[in-house]
Design a protein around this motif. Structure first.
Motif, PDB file in Angstrom:
ATOM      1  N   PRO A 186       0.793  -1.230   0.000  1.00  0.00           N
ATOM      2  CA  PRO A 186       0.000   0.000   0.000  1.00  0.00           C
ATOM      3  C   PRO A 186       0.830   1.287   0.000  1.00  0.00           C
ATOM      4  O   PRO A 186       0.382   2.286  -0.530  1.00  0.00           O
ATOM      5  CB  PRO A 186      -0.810  -0.085   1.296  1.00  0.00           C
ATOM      6  CG  PRO A 186       0.021  -0.932   2.198  1.00  0.00           C
ATOM      7  CD  PRO A 186       0.694  -1.930   1.298  1.00  0.00           C
ATOM      8  N   ASP A 200       6.640   2.126   3.284  1.00  0.00           N
ATOM      9  CA  ASP A 200       6.291   1.439   4.528  1.00  0.00           C
ATOM     10  C   ASP A 200       6.901   0.035   4.511  1.00  0.00           C
ATOM     11  O   ASP A 200       7.453  -0.415   3.503  1.00  0.00           O
ATOM     12  CB  ASP A 200       4.768   1.380   4.684  1.00  0.00           C
ATOM     13  CG  ASP A 200       4.354   1.458   6.153  1.00  0.00           C
ATOM     14  OD1 ASP A 200       5.201   1.195   7.025  1.00  0.00           O
ATOM     15  OD2 ASP A 200       3.191   1.792   6.424  1.00  0.00           O
ATOM     16  N   GLU A 201       6.825  -0.670   5.654  1.00  0.00           N
ATOM     17  CA  GLU A 201       7.563  -1.923   5.764  1.00  0.00           C
ATOM     18  C   GLU A 201       6.962  -3.087   4.988  1.00  0.00           C
ATOM     19  O   GLU A 201       7.662  -3.859   4.348  1.00  0.00           O
ATOM     20  CB  GLU A 201       7.679  -2.310   7.240  1.00  0.00           C
ATOM     21  CG  GLU A 201       8.708  -1.446   7.941  1.00  0.00           C
ATOM     22  CD  GLU A 201       9.042  -1.954   9.331  1.00  0.00           C
ATOM     23  OE1 GLU A 201       8.814  -3.151   9.600  1.00  0.00           O
ATOM     24  OE2 GLU A 201       9.529  -1.144  10.134  1.00  0.00           O
ATOM     25  N   LYS A 202       5.631  -3.245   5.085  1.00  0.00           N
ATOM     26  CA  LYS A 202       5.005  -4.411   4.457  1.00  0.00           C
ATOM     27  C   LYS A 202       4.276  -4.025   3.182  1.00  0.00           C
ATOM     28  O   LYS A 202       3.729  -2.925   3.072  1.00  0.00           O
ATOM     29  CB  LYS A 202       4.037  -5.056   5.441  1.00  0.00           C
ATOM     30  CG  LYS A 202       4.776  -5.682   6.611  1.00  0.00           C
ATOM     31  CD  LYS A 202       3.857  -6.296   7.622  1.00  0.00           C
ATOM     32  CE  LYS A 202       4.670  -6.795   8.807  1.00  0.00           C
ATOM     33  NZ  LYS A 202       3.808  -7.056   9.983  1.00  0.00           N
ATOM     34  N   GLU A 224       1.923  -2.502  12.996  1.00  0.00           N
ATOM     35  CA  GLU A 224       2.530  -3.591  12.212  1.00  0.00           C
ATOM     36  C   GLU A 224       1.840  -3.744  10.853  1.00  0.00           C
ATOM     37  O   GLU A 224       1.957  -4.798  10.219  1.00  0.00           O
ATOM     38  CB  GLU A 224       2.421  -4.912  12.989  1.00  0.00           C
ATOM     39  CG  GLU A 224       3.172  -4.901  14.306  1.00  0.00           C
ATOM     40  CD  GLU A 224       2.943  -6.187  15.107  1.00  0.00           C
ATOM     41  OE1 GLU A 224       2.397  -7.166  14.543  1.00  0.00           O
ATOM     42  OE2 GLU A 224       3.301  -6.206  16.295  1.00  0.00           O
ATOM     43  N   GLN A 225       1.061  -2.743  10.451  1.00  0.00           N
ATOM     44  CA  GLN A 225       0.263  -2.825   9.217  1.00  0.00           C
ATOM     45  C   GLN A 225      -0.611  -4.078   9.206  1.00  0.00           C
ATOM     46  O   GLN A 225      -0.767  -4.736   8.179  1.00  0.00           O
ATOM     47  CB  GLN A 225       1.165  -2.822   7.985  1.00  0.00           C
ATOM     48  CG  GLN A 225       1.888  -1.494   7.754  1.00  0.00           C
ATOM     49  CD  GLN A 225       2.777  -1.574   6.527  1.00  0.00           C
ATOM     50  OE1 GLN A 225       3.955  -1.867   6.634  1.00  0.00           O
ATOM     51  NE2 GLN A 225       2.211  -1.333   5.353  1.00  0.00           N
ATOM     52  N   TYR A 278      -4.215  -5.505   9.409  1.00  0.00           N
ATOM     53  CA  TYR A 278      -5.648  -5.192   9.273  1.00  0.00           C
ATOM     54  C   TYR A 278      -6.235  -6.243   8.334  1.00  0.00           C
ATOM     55  O   TYR A 278      -5.510  -6.887   7.581  1.00  0.00           O
ATOM     56  CB  TYR A 278      -5.842  -3.769   8.728  1.00  0.00           C
ATOM     57  CG  TYR A 278      -4.816  -3.354   7.693  1.00  0.00           C
ATOM     58  CD1 TYR A 278      -4.800  -3.930   6.418  1.00  0.00           C
ATOM     59  CD2 TYR A 278      -3.822  -2.422   7.981  1.00  0.00           C
ATOM     60  CE1 TYR A 278      -3.854  -3.565   5.470  1.00  0.00           C
ATOM     61  CE2 TYR A 278      -2.862  -2.065   7.041  1.00  0.00           C
ATOM     62  CZ  TYR A 278      -2.895  -2.632   5.783  1.00  0.00           C
ATOM     63  OH  TYR A 278      -1.956  -2.292   4.851  1.00  0.00           O
TER      64      TYR A 278
END
Lengths: 346, 346
Positions: A188, A192-194, B285-286, B288
Motif C-alpha cells: 500500500p 512502509d515496511e510491508k 505492524e500494518q 488489518y
C-alpha cells in the motif's frame, strides 16, 4: 493576449504529464514554458504543442522570471524549492502535501474558495485528490442547507500512488490470471515496511498510520476539508481504501445538513447547476457514477443521492472523479487560470 | 453417535459446493445425504467423502424422511419447495432471500441469536452475506456498550453474484490487459437492463433499485440487521458497492454506542474474546483485515478500529469475511449444527 512564463517541476511524472496535457487542452496562454525535474530525469525530451522541450534539473535560479510555477515532484522537492521560486517572484501552485496545512498557505479548490487566492504569499497548495472531489460536492450543499457532519469511505485508484503502483497492479493481475507467483513491493505504501497484494483485493491503508489509528491520507481528508471550507468545527471522519482500479477515485459519503426540510430532489437540482459537477443520478435507468466512466474527464460526478431512512437531515452520496485530473493536474491548472482571471498574476 | 438425514438443494452451485466442503470439514454427522438440484443440473455426479453421489431433481417427495434440508438454489426454488420440505417434517435452512423478512421465519446468525431457532416452524432463513459479518461484530458491542446507529459502506466480491460473475471478472480483466474489446453481460445484476465493466472498476449497485433509491441489497442489510439483533428502531444505513474482487466482502462501518466511556482498547478486548471473530488490528505492524487474506476461512476479521475524532460515542471499524463461507455455506451449516446442539433436531 498576454502570455505567462510557466515552470513545471516534475514534468516527467504521471501528474506532470497530465498537467502538460491539461495546459495544452485548455490552451493556457504561455509565453515561455520551463520544464524541470530532479537530476535523475533531467535531459528527458518532452513534446508540448508540437515543440520539443528538454527537461532541466530544477534549481533555485530556474525560477527567475517565472510567473507561475507548478510543482508536482514530491514533498521534499517542494519544501526545498517552492520558497526559492516564491522568493524570485513566481507564484507556486504546489501539488504535494508539503504546505497544505501551513496557515500562511491558501489551500484552494476554485469552485469552493477561490477568494483565498488573494491571501497568497507566493505559495498556494493544491489539496489531496480525495479531498478535492468531496469539497466540490459539499460546498454548494453547505452554502444552501448548512452542513454539520461528514463521514466518508473511499474507494481509491492506484494511480494516486504513482506509475510504479499502476505497473504493480497490471503485472500482479496478470500473474494471478496465469497462476504465477508474485511478490508485492509497492502498495500500500512504497516507503512502509510491508507490501500486500492489490490485484483482486482491497487494502484499507493509504499512506502511513498516525498515532491515533487513522492514516495520514484519512487525516488529510479530515483536516483539508475543514480548512478549504473554512469550517474548523465541522465533524469529519474518513476511512481510505485502495482498490484494484487504475484511475478514478470513488467515495461513499454520508452528510448531515442543518436545514430540516431538504429533499433528494432539492440536492439534485442544486448539484445539477453547481460548477464542476456532472449529476449522474437516475437509479431507474441504472445511471450512477463509476471510476471507469470518469477517466479523462475534468468534472466531479455525483449520484446515488438518498435521504437517510432514520434522520431526515442525513443524506448519502456517491462521488467519483478522475484523481489525476480534478484530483491533481486539472485543479492545479485551474488555480493557475483563476490567478490570471482574478488579476493576481498579471 | 447419531447421524442425520441431510438434503442439499442446489448441490452443483457455488454455495452448494462450499456447503458440501464445509459439511465434510466439520465432519457433520450424516446418516443419509440427498443431493438435489433443478432439472437442468440433475444427473451431475458429485464426490462427498470419497463417495460418488448423483444429483437428483428436487421434488416435494425428495424430502420424505429428511431431518435438515439446506436450500441454496435461488428464491423461486425455495418458495416452491421449502414449504413442501417443512410439511414432510424436514427443517429447512434457506440461504435465499425468499423468507428472510417473514415474521414466522427466524433469521439466524448463531453467534447472535441462536435462541430464535426455538421459534422455528419448519423454515429458518440464512441472512444475506454482507449482513452476517456485520452483525457478528456488532452484537458483542451492543450487548456490552449499547448501539444506536450504524452506517456501512460495503466493498463486495463478485462471487456473491455467482459463478457467471466470477467468469466475467476474469475474462474481462484479461481482455483489458490484452487491449481487447469486451461486452459486459452479467454485472451488476444479471436480470437488470444494463451491464457495466467490473474489471478495474467499482459499481455502486448490487441487486435492483427500490423506489426509495436504495438497492435491494442495501435494504436487506438495513432490515435484516434490525431483525437479527431484535432492534427494530436501530438506525441503520447502507451503501453497497461491487468490486473487482473474487471472494471476500469488506465493510467500512461507523457505529455509535450508548456508553460514553468506551475506548478503542475496550472494543479490541471485547472482540478478541467474541465468538466467530479474529481481531486483526495492529496499525503499527500494518495488520488489518483484507479480502485476499480471508478466503477459505470461517471467521469474521475485524480491524482499523478507531474512535471518531468528533464524537466519543462514535467508532469506525473495517470488517472482512469470506462471503461464500460465513456469508453463506458456513453460516448455514453452523445453523444445522446449532439445531442439533440445542436438541431441536434429534
Amino acid at each position: 493576449m498576454k502570455g505567462f512564463n510557466i515552470a513545471l517541476v516534475g514534468a516527467t511524472g504521471a501528474v506532470g504529464q497530465q498537467m502538460l496535457k491539461t495546459l495544452e487542452e485548455r490552451d493556457f496562454p504561455i509565453k515561455e514554458l520551463t520544464l524541470l525535474s530532479s537530476e535523475r530525469s533531467a535531459g528527458t525530451k518532452v513534446i508540448f504543442k508540437d515543440n520539443e522541450y528538454t527537461v532541466q534539473k530544477a534549481e533555485p535560479d530556474s525560477f527567475n522570471g517565472v510567473d507561475i510555477a507548478l510543482f508536482s515532484a514530491g514533498g521534499s522537492v517542494s519544501k526545498l524549492l517552492a520558497p526559492e521560486a516564491a522568493k524570485r517572484g513566481a507564484i507556486v501552485v504546489d501539488n504535494t502535501s508539503a504546505f497544505r496545512m501551513d496557515p500562511e498557505v491558501p489551500l484552494v479548490v476554485p469552485e469552493v474558495n477561490e477568494q483565498d487566492l488573494f491571501n497568497q504569499k507566493g505559495i498556494i497548495a493544491n489539496p489531496n485528490c480525495s479531498t478535492i472531489q468531496m469539497v466540490v460536492t459539499l460546498e454548494p450543499i453547505r452554502k444552501k442547507y448548512g452542513l454539520s457532519k461528514v463521514i466518508v469511505s473511499t474507494y481509491q485508484a492506484v494511480s494516486g500512488a504513482g506509475a510504479a503502483a499502476i505497473d504493480e497492479l497490471h503485472t500482479q493481475t496478470q500473474a494471478i490470471l496465469n497462476g504465477d507467483d508474485f511478490t508485492p513491493s509497492v502498495l500500500p505504501v512504497k516507503g512502509d515496511e510491508k507490501h500486500y497484494q492489490i490485484a483482486f483485493n482491497a487494502i484499507p491503508q493509504i499512506d502511513k498510520f498516525e498515532d491515533n489509528g487513522f492514516t495520514f491520507e484519512e487525516m488529510k481528508m479530515i483536516n483539508e476539508t475543514k480548512k478549504i471550507m473554512h469550517m474548523p468545527n465541522l465533524s469529519v471522519a474518513a476511512t481510505c481504501v485502495r482498490l484494484p482500479v487504475v484511475t478514478g477515485h470513488s467515495e461513499s459519503v454520508y452528510i448531515e445538513v442543518e436545514d430540516e426540510n431538504v429533499t433528494v430532489q432539492d440536492i439534485r437540482n442544486l448539484l445539477e447547476e453547481a460548477p464542476g459537477i456532472t449529476l449522474q443520478d437516475k437509479p431507474e435507468e441504472q445511471l450512477y457514477p463509476m471510476p471507469a466512466h470518469s477517466v479523462g474527464l475534468n468534472d466531479v460526478f455525483v449520484g446515488r443521492i438518498r435521504q437517510d431512512l432514520d434522520n431526515k437531515k442525513g443524506f448519502h452520496l456517491w462521488i467519483v472523479s478522475d484523481n489525476l485530473l480534478k484530483g491533481a493536474a486539472w485543479n492545479s491548472v485551474q488555480i493557475a487560470e483563476t490567478l490570471t482571471k482574478l488579476g493576481i498574476v498579471k
